[in-house]
Design a protein around this motif. Structure first.
Motif, PDB file in Angstrom:
ATOM      1  N   PRO A 124      33.535  15.038  81.311  1.00 18.13           N
ATOM      2  CA  PRO A 124      32.599  16.153  81.119  1.00 18.13           C
ATOM      3  C   PRO A 124      31.400  16.067  82.072  1.00 18.13           C
ATOM      4  O   PRO A 124      30.942  17.092  82.590  1.00 18.13           O
ATOM      5  CB  PRO A 124      32.171  16.000  79.652  1.00 18.13           C
ATOM      6  N   THR A 125      30.918  14.851  82.328  1.00 18.10           N
ATOM      7  CA  THR A 125      29.806  14.686  83.282  1.00 18.10           C
ATOM      8  C   THR A 125      30.278  15.054  84.688  1.00 18.10           C
ATOM      9  O   THR A 125      29.582  15.755  85.426  1.00 18.10           O
ATOM     10  CB  THR A 125      29.290  13.225  83.254  1.00 18.10           C
ATOM     11  N   LEU A 126      31.471  14.604  85.066  1.00 15.03           N
ATOM     12  CA  LEU A 126      31.994  14.932  86.406  1.00 15.03           C
ATOM     13  C   LEU A 126      32.195  16.440  86.549  1.00 15.03           C
ATOM     14  O   LEU A 126      31.850  17.036  87.571  1.00 15.03           O
ATOM     15  CB  LEU A 126      33.328  14.204  86.665  1.00 15.03           C
ATOM     16  N   ARG A 127      32.744  17.043  85.504  1.00 14.31           N
ATOM     17  CA  ARG A 127      33.033  18.490  85.591  1.00 14.31           C
ATOM     18  C   ARG A 127      31.761  19.315  85.690  1.00 14.31           C
ATOM     19  O   ARG A 127      31.781  20.428  86.210  1.00 14.31           O
ATOM     20  CB  ARG A 127      33.829  18.945  84.357  1.00 14.31           C
ATOM     21  N   ALA A 128      30.646  18.753  85.194  1.00 16.76           N
ATOM     22  CA  ALA A 128      29.371  19.498  85.224  1.00 16.76           C
ATOM     23  C   ALA A 128      28.740  19.504  86.616  1.00 16.76           C
ATOM     24  O   ALA A 128      27.787  20.238  86.866  1.00 16.76           O
ATOM     25  CB  ALA A 128      28.402  18.883  84.212  1.00 16.76           C
ATOM     26  N   GLN A 129      29.271  18.684  87.546  1.00 11.92           N
ATOM     27  CA  GLN A 129      28.694  18.613  88.900  1.00 11.92           C
ATOM     28  C   GLN A 129      29.409  19.623  89.799  1.00 11.92           C
ATOM     29  O   GLN A 129      30.580  19.918  89.596  1.00 11.92           O
ATOM     30  CB  GLN A 129      28.863  17.210  89.498  1.00 11.92           C
ATOM     31  N   PRO A 130      28.695  20.118  90.830  1.00 11.77           N
ATOM     32  CA  PRO A 130      29.348  21.086  91.712  1.00 11.77           C
ATOM     33  C   PRO A 130      30.538  20.503  92.481  1.00 11.77           C
ATOM     34  O   PRO A 130      31.477  21.225  92.821  1.00 11.77           O
ATOM     35  CB  PRO A 130      28.235  21.518  92.673  1.00 11.77           C
ATOM     36  N   LYS A 131      30.499  19.202  92.767  1.00 13.02           N
ATOM     37  CA  LYS A 131      31.595  18.565  93.518  1.00 13.02           C
ATOM     38  C   LYS A 131      31.704  17.132  93.001  1.00 13.02           C
ATOM     39  O   LYS A 131      30.698  16.394  93.034  1.00 13.02           O
ATOM     40  CB  LYS A 131      31.229  18.565  95.008  1.00 13.02           C
ATOM     41  N   SER A 132      32.866  16.757  92.535  1.00 13.04           N
ATOM     42  CA  SER A 132      32.977  15.407  91.978  1.00 13.04           C
ATOM     43  C   SER A 132      34.355  14.812  92.240  1.00 13.04           C
ATOM     44  O   SER A 132      35.286  15.517  92.636  1.00 13.04           O
ATOM     45  CB  SER A 132      32.661  15.419  90.482  1.00 13.04           C
ATOM     46  N   THR A 133      34.441  13.495  92.001  1.00  8.38           N
ATOM     47  CA  THR A 133      35.675  12.757  92.305  1.00  8.38           C
ATOM     48  C   THR A 133      36.003  11.780  91.188  1.00  8.38           C
ATOM     49  O   THR A 133      35.139  11.014  90.759  1.00  8.38           O
ATOM     50  CB  THR A 133      35.511  11.952  93.629  1.00  8.38           C
ATOM     51  N   LEU A 134      37.244  11.813  90.759  1.00 11.55           N
ATOM     52  CA  LEU A 134      37.791  10.775  89.895  1.00 11.55           C
ATOM     53  C   LEU A 134      38.747   9.960  90.762  1.00 11.55           C
ATOM     54  O   LEU A 134      39.705  10.514  91.307  1.00 11.55           O
ATOM     55  CB  LEU A 134      38.575  11.405  88.736  1.00 11.55           C
ATOM     56  N   MET A 135      38.433   8.680  90.930  1.00 13.67           N
ATOM     57  CA  MET A 135      39.304   7.815  91.736  1.00 13.67           C
ATOM     58  C   MET A 135      39.808   6.670  90.862  1.00 13.67           C
ATOM     59  O   MET A 135      39.056   6.156  90.027  1.00 13.67           O
ATOM     60  CB  MET A 135      38.527   7.247  92.937  1.00 13.67           C
ATOM     61  N   VAL A 136      41.053   6.276  91.049  1.00 16.46           N
ATOM     62  CA  VAL A 136      41.607   5.141  90.314  1.00 16.46           C
ATOM     63  C   VAL A 136      42.319   4.231  91.314  1.00 16.46           C
ATOM     64  O   VAL A 136      43.049   4.711  92.195  1.00 16.46           O
ATOM     65  CB  VAL A 136      42.596   5.603  89.216  1.00 16.46           C
ATOM     66  N   THR A 137      42.092   2.930  91.170  1.00 17.82           N
ATOM     67  CA  THR A 137      42.787   1.966  92.028  1.00 17.82           C
ATOM     68  C   THR A 137      44.148   1.657  91.416  1.00 17.82           C
ATOM     69  O   THR A 137      44.237   1.156  90.294  1.00 17.82           O
ATOM     70  CB  THR A 137      41.975   0.663  92.153  1.00 17.82           C
ATOM     71  N   THR A 138      45.191   1.981  92.142  1.00 18.96           N
ATOM     72  CA  THR A 138      46.542   1.618  91.682  1.00 18.96           C
ATOM     73  C   THR A 138      46.987   0.422  92.522  1.00 18.96           C
ATOM     74  O   THR A 138      46.273  -0.562  92.639  1.00 18.96           O
ATOM     75  CB  THR A 138      47.510   2.816  91.788  1.00 18.96           C
ATOM     76  N   SER A 139      48.132   0.533  93.174  1.00 22.17           N
ATOM     77  CA  SER A 139      48.643  -0.577  93.990  1.00 22.17           C
ATOM     78  C   SER A 139      49.906  -0.111  94.704  1.00 22.17           C
ATOM     79  O   SER A 139      50.615   0.778  94.201  1.00 22.17           O
ATOM     80  CB  SER A 139      49.001  -1.754  93.068  1.00 22.17           C
ATOM     81  N   GLY A 140      50.212  -0.767  95.803  1.00 26.83           N
ATOM     82  CA  GLY A 140      51.516  -0.548  96.429  1.00 26.83           C
ATOM     83  C   GLY A 140      52.655  -0.903  95.470  1.00 26.83           C
ATOM     84  O   GLY A 140      53.770  -0.385  95.584  1.00 26.83           O
ATOM     85  N   LEU A 141      52.334  -1.767  94.487  1.00 24.01           N
ATOM     86  CA  LEU A 141      53.359  -2.182  93.520  1.00 24.01           C
ATOM     87  C   LEU A 141      53.679  -1.076  92.514  1.00 24.01           C
ATOM     88  O   LEU A 141      54.595  -1.225  91.709  1.00 24.01           O
ATOM     89  CB  LEU A 141      52.912  -3.457  92.785  1.00 24.01           C
ATOM     90  N   ALA A 142      52.929   0.033  92.576  1.00 26.96           N
ATOM     91  CA  ALA A 142      53.302   1.209  91.772  1.00 26.96           C
ATOM     92  C   ALA A 142      54.617   1.779  92.288  1.00 26.96           C
ATOM     93  O   ALA A 142      55.310   2.500  91.570  1.00 26.96           O
ATOM     94  CB  ALA A 142      52.209   2.271  91.869  1.00 26.96           C
ATOM     95  N   PHE A 143      54.963   1.450  93.533  1.00 30.63           N
ATOM     96  CA  PHE A 143      56.099   2.093  94.200  1.00 30.63           C
ATOM     97  C   PHE A 143      57.302   1.157  94.362  1.00 30.63           C
ATOM     98  O   PHE A 143      58.424   1.621  94.512  1.00 30.63           O
ATOM     99  CB  PHE A 143      55.638   2.669  95.544  1.00 30.63           C
ATOM    100  N   VAL A 144      57.037  -0.153  94.380  1.00 30.47           N
ATOM    101  CA  VAL A 144      58.094  -1.174  94.322  1.00 30.47           C
ATOM    102  C   VAL A 144      57.542  -2.296  93.438  1.00 30.47           C
ATOM    103  O   VAL A 144      56.516  -2.891  93.789  1.00 30.47           O
ATOM    104  CB  VAL A 144      58.432  -1.776  95.712  1.00 30.47           C
TER     105      VAL A 144
END
Ligand SMILES: NC(=O)c1ccc[n+]([C@@H]2O[C@H](COP(=O)([O-])OP(=O)(O)OC[C@H]3O[C@@H](n4cnc5c(N)ncnc54)[C@H](OP(=O)(O)O)[C@@H]3O)[C@@H](O)[C@H]2O)c1
Length: 251
Positions: A124-144
């Motif tokens: 809700p805080t992110l959506r209230a901003q004119p421009k925002s980013t949700l980033m998550v660290t995954t891994s190459g191991l998500a794919f193998v």
């Protein structure tokens, strides 16, 4: 995302990738908040980088997450970038009679449940901003997957899939959804020896390449991919999946 002028919260900001990104983004003119359990490291980072704010957070503890979200909303109403980066990996052996399911559950809480809880609390805080980013660290191991860490690998595959769905749901909001999928990087993630493992990408090279990708907006369908992770990311498409799985299995 713009590379400057943001208010950025990075979980797992006390060491490794999170800390390196925090310091790089602070140097680029952002307000940066780092979160983690190790108070000594939070103090060290804030002393070395005047302006960075350190906040204690244990993502394995739902109460800690709830009070943390409330505190962030109160103190940083302009928060426009959330980087869910905290993560753990534990080995599990399913050939044993006593599989360590406690380790698996801890990994699920840290790598998945807490990411959902923090994201739900702060969107809700992110959506209230004119421009925002949700980033998550995954891994190459998500794919193998890495056969010695099945649940860890699967948590990252979960996050990849979950992020695709969120990106679609949020497509008409101000929130851009990004996945940072690192290759093997020289941090202490898998133990002290990883920080100097020549097979791993040096942390500063990884961080510089990520910042450059963000600066140049060279983001491919919401994914931040340094060159070193591309063989893993595209292994299946390139017919390399089984070969890579077996190579990882031999480690
Ligand atoms: N290094 C690699 O090769 C690699 C490759 C692909 C993906 N990744 C991902 O990159 C992310 C960062 O890892 P890293 O390599 O930078 O390793 P790291 O130095 O061990 O960083 C892990 C971070 O997560 C935090 N964390 C762990 N458990 C936590 C908890 N219960 N509550 C709050 N924070 C917690 C730690 O902070 P505290 O201990 O202070 O709480 C630390 O800041 C992880 O999601 C990892 O899966 C790493």
């Amino acid at each position: 995302m713009n590379i400057t002028g943001n208010t950025i919260l990075i979980t797992g900001g006390t060491s490794g990738i999170g800390r390196a990104l925090a310091e790089a983004l602070h140097a680029k003119g952002n307000t940066v908040i780092v979160a983690g359990r190790r108070q000594q490291l939070l103090d060290e980072i804030t002393q070395k980088n005047p302006g960075i704010v350190g906040l204690p957070l244990d993502v394995a503890d739902t109460n800690s997450i709830h009070s943390f979200v409330a505190q962030v909303k109160e103190r940083f109403p302009k928060l426009n970038v959330l980087v869910n980066n905290a993560g753990i990996a534990r080995p599990e052996d399913y050939t044993a009679d006593d599989v360590d399911t406690a380790a698996a559950l801890a990994t699920l809480q840290t790598n998945i449940t807490s990411v959902i809880q923090l994201t739900a609390g702060l969107l809700p805080t992110l959506r209230a901003q004119p421009k925002s980013t949700l980033m998550v660290t995954t891994s190459g191991l998500a794919f193998v997957p890495f056969p010695k860490a099945p649940v860890y690998s699967a948590t990252k595959a979960f996050l990849h899939n979950w992020l695709d769905a969120l990106r679609y749901q949020l497509r008409e909001t101000s929130v851009e959804v990004l996945e940072l999928a690192p290759p093997y990087v020289q941090t202490e993630f898998g133990g002290p020896q990883q920080a100097t493992d020549p097979r791993a990408m040096p942390l500063d090279a990884f961080t510089n390449e990520v910042v450059q990708i963000l600066e140049d907006n060279k983001i491919e369908k919401g994914e931040i991919l340094v060159e070193n992770v591309k063989p893993l990311r595209w292994a299946e498409k390139n017919g390399q999946y089984q070969q890579m799985l077996e190579m990882f299995g031999s480690f």
